[in-house]
Write a protein that holds these residues in place. Structure first.
Motif, PDB file in Angstrom:
ATOM      1  N   VAL A  65       0.885  -1.154   0.000  1.00 57.12           N
ATOM      2  CA  VAL A  65       0.000   0.000   0.000  1.00 57.12           C
ATOM      3  C   VAL A  65       0.926   1.207   0.000  1.00 57.12           C
ATOM      4  N   VAL A  66       0.968   1.924  -1.118  1.00 60.27           N
ATOM      5  CA  VAL A  66       1.893   3.044  -1.264  1.00 60.27           C
ATOM      6  C   VAL A  66       1.218   4.311  -0.744  1.00 60.27           C
ATOM      7  N   VAL A  67       1.905   4.965   0.198  1.00 57.73           N
ATOM      8  CA  VAL A  67       1.448   6.230   0.760  1.00 57.73           C
ATOM      9  C   VAL A  67       2.430   7.297   0.313  1.00 57.73           C
ATOM     10  N   SER A  68       1.963   8.241  -0.493  1.00 54.23           N
ATOM     11  CA  SER A  68       2.822   9.322  -0.981  1.00 54.23           C
ATOM     12  C   SER A  68       2.590  10.558  -0.127  1.00 54.23           C
ATOM     13  N   VAL A  69       3.700  11.192   0.264  1.00 53.63           N
ATOM     14  CA  VAL A  69       3.630  12.425   1.041  1.00 53.63           C
ATOM     15  C   VAL A  69       4.359  13.495   0.241  1.00 53.63           C
ATOM     16  N   ALA A  70       3.636  14.530  -0.176  1.00 52.14           N
ATOM     17  CA  ALA A  70       4.226  15.602  -0.974  1.00 52.14           C
ATOM     18  C   ALA A  70       4.963  16.579  -0.055  1.00 52.14           C
ATOM     19  N   TYR A 112      -1.360  14.108   1.036  1.00 55.97           N
ATOM     20  CA  TYR A 112      -1.231  12.656   1.096  1.00 55.97           C
ATOM     21  C   TYR A 112      -1.969  12.021  -0.074  1.00 55.97           C
ATOM     22  N   MET A 113      -1.405  10.915  -0.578  1.00 53.23           N
ATOM     23  CA  MET A 113      -2.075  10.095  -1.578  1.00 53.23           C
ATOM     24  C   MET A 113      -1.876   8.647  -1.151  1.00 53.23           C
ATOM     25  N   ILE A 114      -2.974   7.933  -0.959  1.00 50.27           N
ATOM     26  CA  ILE A 114      -2.907   6.550  -0.506  1.00 50.27           C
ATOM     27  C   ILE A 114      -3.522   5.674  -1.585  1.00 50.27           C
ATOM     28  N   ALA A 115      -2.723   4.746  -2.090  1.00 53.49           N
ATOM     29  CA  ALA A 115      -3.141   3.796  -3.140  1.00 53.49           C
ATOM     30  C   ALA A 115      -3.737   4.540  -4.332  1.00 53.49           C
ATOM     31  N   GLY A 116      -3.116   5.656  -4.723  1.00 52.33           N
ATOM     32  CA  GLY A 116      -3.525   6.376  -5.912  1.00 52.33           C
ATOM     33  C   GLY A 116      -4.663   7.363  -5.717  1.00 52.33           C
ATOM     34  N   GLN A 117      -5.153   7.536  -4.498  1.00 51.70           N
ATOM     35  CA  GLN A 117      -6.251   8.465  -4.245  1.00 51.70           C
ATOM     36  C   GLN A 117      -5.788   9.542  -3.270  1.00 51.70           C
TER      37      GLN A 117
END
Length: 139
Positions: A60-65, A70-75
């Motif tokens: 589960v990829v969590v992106s932090v800009a 935040y973007m979790i699983a593409g959302q």
């Protein structure tokens, strides 16, 4: 009546129209193809020098800009509080299945608090397998 037989000409296949159609299809596909990005947020990952993992568990990829989005699983998440991140992590982890790994992909300029918020949200949901994404080499 005697008919003179006509000489039979061998049929000839003209490839020019075929090539034209293929080029039009190729151009159409090139123009309409969308290229998906790894994440929708522009991230500048920190560097690390380690070998890549050979096996890929359920992630589960969590992106932090850099600005704390935040973007979790593409959302992308609209709110930035821990409860919202925890709820989104719970949904994404249940969709990924049992034993999923949370991959925190934070921008190098992201605040420490933004990453800690993701870690706290994962702890609240009982997700204990966390890892961080980094670029290899000194890029």
């Amino acid at each position: 009546m005697k008919f003179n037989p006509r000489p039979h000409a061998d049929p000839e296949i003209n490839l020019i129209p075929f090539i034209d159609v293929l080029l039009v299809i190729l151009i159409f596909l090139m123009l309409t193809t969308t290229y998906s990005k790894f994440t929708e947020l522009q991230l500048n990952l920190p560097s690390a020098s380690a070998d890549a993992s050979q096996t890929r568990p359920k992630e589960v990829v969590v992106s932090v800009a850099a600005d704390g989005r935040y973007m979790i699983a593409g959302q992308e998440l609209l709110a930035r509080d821990t409860d919202t991140v925890a709820a989104a992590l719970s949904r994404a982890a249940s969709a990924a299945g049992q034993g999923s790994v949370i991959v925190i992909s934070a921008d190098a300029q992201a605040s420490h608090q933004s990453v800690i918020t993701v870690m706290e949200a994962a702890r609240r949901q009982g997700l204990t397998q966390l890892t961080f994404a980094a670029q290899t080499g000194g890029q």
